[in-house]
Scaffold this active site. Sequence first.
Site, mmCIF file in Angstrom:
data_model
loop_
_atom_site.group_PDB
_atom_site.id
_atom_site.type_symbol
_atom_site.label_atom_id
_atom_site.label_comp_id
_atom_site.label_asym_id
_atom_site.label_seq_id
_atom_site.Cartn_x
_atom_site.Cartn_y
_atom_site.Cartn_z
ATOM 1 C CG ASP A 488 -2.264 0.626 0.984
ATOM 2 O OD1 ASP A 488 -2.350 1.472 0.082
ATOM 3 O OD2 ASP A 488 -3.218 0.298 1.711
ATOM 4 C CG ASP A 558 -9.432 2.296 -0.268
ATOM 5 O OD1 ASP A 558 -8.895 1.265 -0.702
ATOM 6 O OD2 ASP A 558 -8.919 3.016 0.607
HETATM 7 C C1 GLA Z 1 -5.734 1.751 2.217
HETATM 8 C C2 GLA Z 1 -6.157 0.580 1.361
HETATM 9 C C3 GLA Z 1 -7.239 -0.197 2.078
HETATM 10 C C4 GLA Z 1 -6.693 -0.673 3.403
HETATM 11 C C5 GLA Z 1 -6.202 0.499 4.230
HETATM 12 C C6 GLA Z 1 -5.485 0.027 5.477
HETATM 13 O O1 GLA Z 1 -6.763 2.684 2.357
HETATM 14 O O2 GLA Z 1 -6.570 1.011 0.099
HETATM 15 O O3 GLA Z 1 -7.662 -1.279 1.298
HETATM 16 O O4 GLA Z 1 -5.653 -1.576 3.167
HETATM 17 O O5 GLA Z 1 -5.297 1.310 3.495
HETATM 18 O O6 GLA Z 1 -5.018 1.051 6.245
#
Ligand code: GLA
Length: 754
Positions: A488, A558
Amino acid sequence: MNERQKTSLLSTLGVFCGTITLLCVAVARAQSAPTPVQFDAATKVFRIDAAQSTYVLGVNENGQVQTLYWGKRLSASDHFAAAKAMPGASSFDLPVTTTPQEFVGWGGGLFVEPDLKITFPDGNRDLVLKYVSHSIEGDKLSIVMKDISREVYVTLDYQADAETGILRRSARIENRTDAPFTIEQVAAATWNLPRDTDYRLRYLTGRWAAEWNVQEQPIRPGKTVLESRRGTTSAQNNPWFAIDHNSTSDQDEGSVWFGALGWSGSWQIAIEQDMLQQIRVTGGPNAFDFGYLLKQGDTFTTPAFYGGYSDHGIGGASRLMHRFEIDSLLPHHPTPKLRPVLYNSWEATEFNVDEAGQMALAEKAASIGVERFVMDDGWFGQRKTDHAGLGDWYVNPQKFPHGLTPLISKVHSLNMDFGLWVEPEMLNPDSDLYRKHPDWVLNFAGRPRTEARNQLVLNLARPDVRAYVFGFLDKLLSENDIAFLKWDYNRNWSEPGWPAVAPDAQKNVYVDFVRNFYSILAELRQKHPNVEIESCSGGGSRVDLGVMQYTDEVWPSDNTDAYDRLLIQNGFTYAYTPGVMMAWVTDSPTWVNLRSLSLEYRFLSSMQGSLGIGADLNKWSPADFEKAKQMVAAYKSIRETVQRGALYRLITPEHDSEQSVTETVSRDGNQAVAFAFLHSSRELYPFPRIFLRGLDESAIYRADRFAGELAKDTPAQASGSYWMHHGVDVELRGDFQAAAFTLTRTSASPNANH
Ligand code: GLA
């Protein structure tokens, strides 16, 4: 310029182009092209033929490398006259500006976007590149150019993909002078389209939770710049473009020129219609705040700018991109593994992960046919919220008193492999790492360090930071049986300073950061060849052809609302294959829009990509588990088609369409799968009839629905012609309804061998 002058200028150009055509015919050779790249020494013309496209360039009388043709494949007997620089348009627009060049230095009165701009230590900023030599090796062409007086060499590299015709272009800039110089702007390449005024540009825009919007606009005189200044790819624009004719309305018809940059740092693609209506597309690292100090003896290699041509419309362009990514770009190409069905804990638990909770979720996930269990954020350091812990990559002892091993063993005992979330390039100021190394983050000395999501960006360009990041990841993968990392990256840059190096080298951070990111991925993959990686950036902010060379899948957004996802996924597939598009089924109502959708609808939305489950399984009823089991099994029977096949957008969800329909035909042509979605029916209108595409007209296909209903009069089986021309009706009425069916070839086409 008045109208008469314009007309006379255009007719001069017309005569000029007509002359080229005549000369082409005159020098035509009857032989067919034996290799993808050919060079005619007499005319100094290079011709690249691959799949359905032809690309032609030549060295003109001024030593410039000039584009002569990019488009549909030409006959092998067509030959081109030597390149001839365009006449200037007046004393204001000299030939250097009007001539469509493959790669042009800023100098000699250039007013269009340059490919290279250099400042030398003596203050000179003039750069005029001329052809020196070339080499051809199989499908690769390299052309060496040099400045007229200084020892600056530029090698243009071309590589043609035989299957799709997609051309990979990049440039190498070599400093053979006796001092360092600063590259102020550099592109990988310029693509010149056939001169025309009827073009439309498509590109992708977005933001967090709303990525992948397809934009369309006519190309007019002037310049449109798609870009990211954020240090990373970004969702605001994605580094992809497609250009077709304004008049084309069918997804699968007409000429399309398209391209994408393979770069995960700040980037720009300028689409310019110049004063002579020439369309130029120039792409590379973003010129804003750019600077790269190139030492004497060193070579700067640009990222790649890929380009292709389709005469099957924007749909055909996407299919070529998908094919290229799967067969020629992703790790393990040409046979990357199909994406397993995964479960991810994020929306169920957020940061509240622990051994017992994850084990319970794993058991439930396994019961519906999940193949990979992924634990998301919260397992490390003192990570209880997003305020602390990033950077400290030890297993949190309160949550996992025995380390990760018991959970991983449990996951394995359930016949799943195990994946883990990491965010390696970031830290929270509340972390041991920051307390120990406050100088490791991007910063300008004495200036504020702006936080986003309570975190700062590590300066990955620094060798010590690179060593730390590689070190902890390598250790994690060596000590634990981990099959998958979700990598990420949850913010963009601010204060992109690098105070530890000399002022004139500090901007190298824009490039060196990305290079180190790629090299860590490459080294990890080499050392741990079975580990797969997902590129995630708070959703889809780091998806591009650069990172996709090192990652097996990507997280597009997301936003997991299954209805919003239709539009998001639709935009994504213009540039990238559904074979890497992770799509979770999450809870309803969704946190995004508080919209309620049936579990079946949510599954069908996600089944158009790489299926994942991200719901809180502790809240599911026995009926939910039963439905999920069925849908996962159905997905496994169509997964290869969805992930590898040819995608047709039969009805796009764009422009607030009430309906959307996709169809994918498997590579062997034996299966087609269609998904239909209805937002809300109106005034008793039936759902539009679905006309399939890409089938074999004379083969017979059996229809099987696996969600929703087909119209009662739908034949059990019929010819490809029937499904494509008569079409099929689905019974969809109400709000947020969905249906899906497959067509399975039951008999070969009688014409199959012809
Ligand atoms: C980001 C990712 C999510 C999740 C969060 C965790 O927003 O896109 O899918 O993994 O971080 O903190």
